[in-house]
Motif scaffolding. Sequence first.
Motif, PDB file in Angstrom:
ATOM      1  N   GLU A 105       0.731  -1.363   0.095  1.00 62.69           N
ATOM      2  CA  GLU A 105       0.074   0.083  -0.003  1.00 62.69           C
ATOM      3  C   GLU A 105       0.843   1.298  -0.026  1.00 62.69           C
ATOM      4  N   GLN A 106       1.891   1.223   0.922  1.00 62.59           N
ATOM      5  CA  GLN A 106       2.864   2.342   0.681  1.00 62.59           C
ATOM      6  C   GLN A 106       3.580   2.508  -0.536  1.00 62.59           C
ATOM      7  N   LEU A 107       3.746   1.407  -1.192  1.00 60.99           N
ATOM      8  CA  LEU A 107       4.483   1.374  -2.508  1.00 60.99           C
ATOM      9  C   LEU A 107       3.661   2.283  -3.510  1.00 60.99           C
ATOM     10  N   ILE A 108       2.207   1.825  -3.621  1.00 58.94           N
ATOM     11  CA  ILE A 108       1.294   2.549  -4.272  1.00 58.94           C
ATOM     12  C   ILE A 108       1.371   3.915  -3.856  1.00 58.94           C
ATOM     13  N   ARG A 109       1.254   4.273  -2.888  1.00 54.23           N
ATOM     14  CA  ARG A 109       1.266   5.728  -2.366  1.00 54.23           C
ATOM     15  C   ARG A 109       2.606   6.422  -2.725  1.00 54.23           C
ATOM     16  N   ALA A 110       3.580   5.976  -2.716  1.00 54.25           N
ATOM     17  CA  ALA A 110       4.828   6.512  -3.398  1.00 54.25           C
ATOM     18  C   ALA A 110       4.705   6.860  -4.888  1.00 54.25           C
ATOM     19  N   LYS A 111       4.109   6.109  -5.552  1.00 56.08           N
ATOM     20  CA  LYS A 111       3.768   6.260  -6.846  1.00 56.08           C
ATOM     21  C   LYS A 111       2.774   7.307  -7.299  1.00 56.08           C
ATOM     22  N   GLU A 112       1.732   7.301  -6.137  1.00 53.93           N
ATOM     23  CA  GLU A 112       0.589   8.485  -6.259  1.00 53.93           C
ATOM     24  C   GLU A 112       1.121   9.909  -5.952  1.00 53.93           C
ATOM     25  N   LYS A 113       2.330   9.802  -5.180  1.00 54.27           N
ATOM     26  CA  LYS A 113       2.886  11.177  -4.745  1.00 54.27           C
ATOM     27  C   LYS A 113       3.996  11.342  -6.097  1.00 54.27           C
ATOM     28  N   GLY A 114       3.939  10.764  -6.795  1.00 56.80           N
ATOM     29  CA  GLY A 114       4.739  11.048  -7.928  1.00 56.80           C
ATOM     30  C   GLY A 114       6.346  10.803  -7.914  1.00 56.80           C
ATOM     31  N   TYR A 115       6.745   9.902  -7.149  1.00 57.40           N
ATOM     32  CA  TYR A 115       8.125   9.698  -6.487  1.00 57.40           C
ATOM     33  C   TYR A 115       8.550   8.506  -7.427  1.00 57.40           C
ATOM     34  N   SER A 116       8.001   7.906  -8.239  1.00 56.30           N
ATOM     35  CA  SER A 116       8.374   6.895  -9.050  1.00 56.30           C
ATOM     36  C   SER A 116       7.098   6.778 -10.114  1.00 56.30           C
ATOM     37  N   ARG A 117       7.822   6.600 -11.521  1.00 58.40           N
ATOM     38  CA  ARG A 117       6.803   6.440 -12.643  1.00 58.40           C
ATOM     39  C   ARG A 117       6.293   5.023 -12.501  1.00 58.40           C
ATOM     40  N   HIS A 118       7.060   4.148 -11.879  1.00 62.56           N
ATOM     41  CA  HIS A 118       6.496   2.632 -12.281  1.00 62.56           C
ATOM     42  C   HIS A 118       6.806   2.102 -10.588  1.00 62.56           C
ATOM     43  N   ILE A 119       6.307   1.062 -10.267  1.00 61.04           N
ATOM     44  CA  ILE A 119       6.618   0.215  -9.240  1.00 61.04           C
ATOM     45  C   ILE A 119       6.302  -1.294  -9.083  1.00 61.04           C
ATOM     46  N   GLY A 120       7.385  -1.908  -8.442  1.00 60.25           N
ATOM     47  CA  GLY A 120       7.438  -3.310  -8.662  1.00 60.25           C
ATOM     48  C   GLY A 120       7.902  -3.922  -7.423  1.00 60.25           C
ATOM     49  N   VAL A 121       8.526  -5.169  -7.659  1.00 60.42           N
ATOM     50  CA  VAL A 121       8.873  -5.855  -6.282  1.00 60.42           C
ATOM     51  C   VAL A 121       9.973  -6.667  -6.749  1.00 60.42           C
ATOM     52  N   SER A 122      10.569  -7.319  -5.543  1.00 57.80           N
ATOM     53  CA  SER A 122      11.826  -8.295  -5.700  1.00 57.80           C
ATOM     54  C   SER A 122      12.061  -9.108  -4.964  1.00 57.80           C
ATOM     55  N   ASN A 123      12.636 -10.242  -5.226  1.00 61.14           N
ATOM     56  CA  ASN A 123      12.613 -11.444  -4.451  1.00 61.14           C
ATOM     57  C   ASN A 123      11.203 -12.066  -3.934  1.00 61.14           C
ATOM     58  N   PHE A 124      10.140 -11.805  -4.494  1.00 55.22           N
ATOM     59  CA  PHE A 124       8.933 -12.309  -4.330  1.00 55.22           C
ATOM     60  C   PHE A 124       8.697 -13.758  -4.847  1.00 55.22           C
TER      61      PHE A 124
END
Length: 267
Positions: free
Chosen positions: A112-131
């Motif tokens: 949810e915080q990852l989505i929030r970071a994108k909504e704030k414009g901090y990243s163009r895209h979001i994803g995960v690692s080691n999932f």
Amino acid sequence: MQQIPPLGFGTFRLEHNVAYRSVKMALEAGYRHIDTAQIYGNEREVGQAIKDSERPRDEIFVTTKVWTDNLTQERFILSVEDSLEKLQMAQVDLLLIHWPTANNASLRIALEQLIRAKEKGYSRHIGVSNFTIANMETALQVMPASEIFTNQVEVHPYLTNQRLLHWCKRNGIHVTGYMPFAVGKVLNDATIGGIAQKHGVSPATVVLGWELQQGLATIPSSTRRENMASNLDASRLVLSQDEMAAITHLNNNDRQADPDFAPDWDA
């Protein structure tokens, strides 16, 4: 939609001026995808190298990752703001959760915080690692697959991660393979060496070509200009189906990144 440049430059274990010089050389060699992370401790040097390069910022795809200590509602966004300050950027191209948390409740909060970071414009895209597949299934309860730009996981000829790769492909989720050389182990493999000799390229080029032909992105690391240049040759290498199969057959589940907080890996 923007695509992740398939062949990137990883900065894991590159510190201080070595990180700065290596990123500068990579950009000069032709790389346009730079991968860093909070835990690498080199975001400041990576950002300065990008700033000092002759390439415009909008031509460079920059990835960073949020470390496990910051996967809370209180610390997530603050840590991303700190990363941006170190990188001297208003926005990265891709922001990843570096490792999944131990339970689904805390993982949901992090997502949810990852989505929030994108909504704030901090990243163009979001994803995960080691999932793992189980982690990915939790992620899909929080966001659609189309929001997950990539799952960055360990992939090399000694750890082909086929079950996870097939699951991601079925669900339309791109995969980035890290540690493609298994800390150099696969570069001495006889099968890979034979294929390299046949094509007149380096074993590293063969390994990267094998990853790229699977549709993966990959992020090799190097501090030597000649290795950076030969790695880029992988985008022009075409391996036969038999060669691809022979390399995949080398799998022996020799995982290199397996900290004590790692999830229960897929077989």
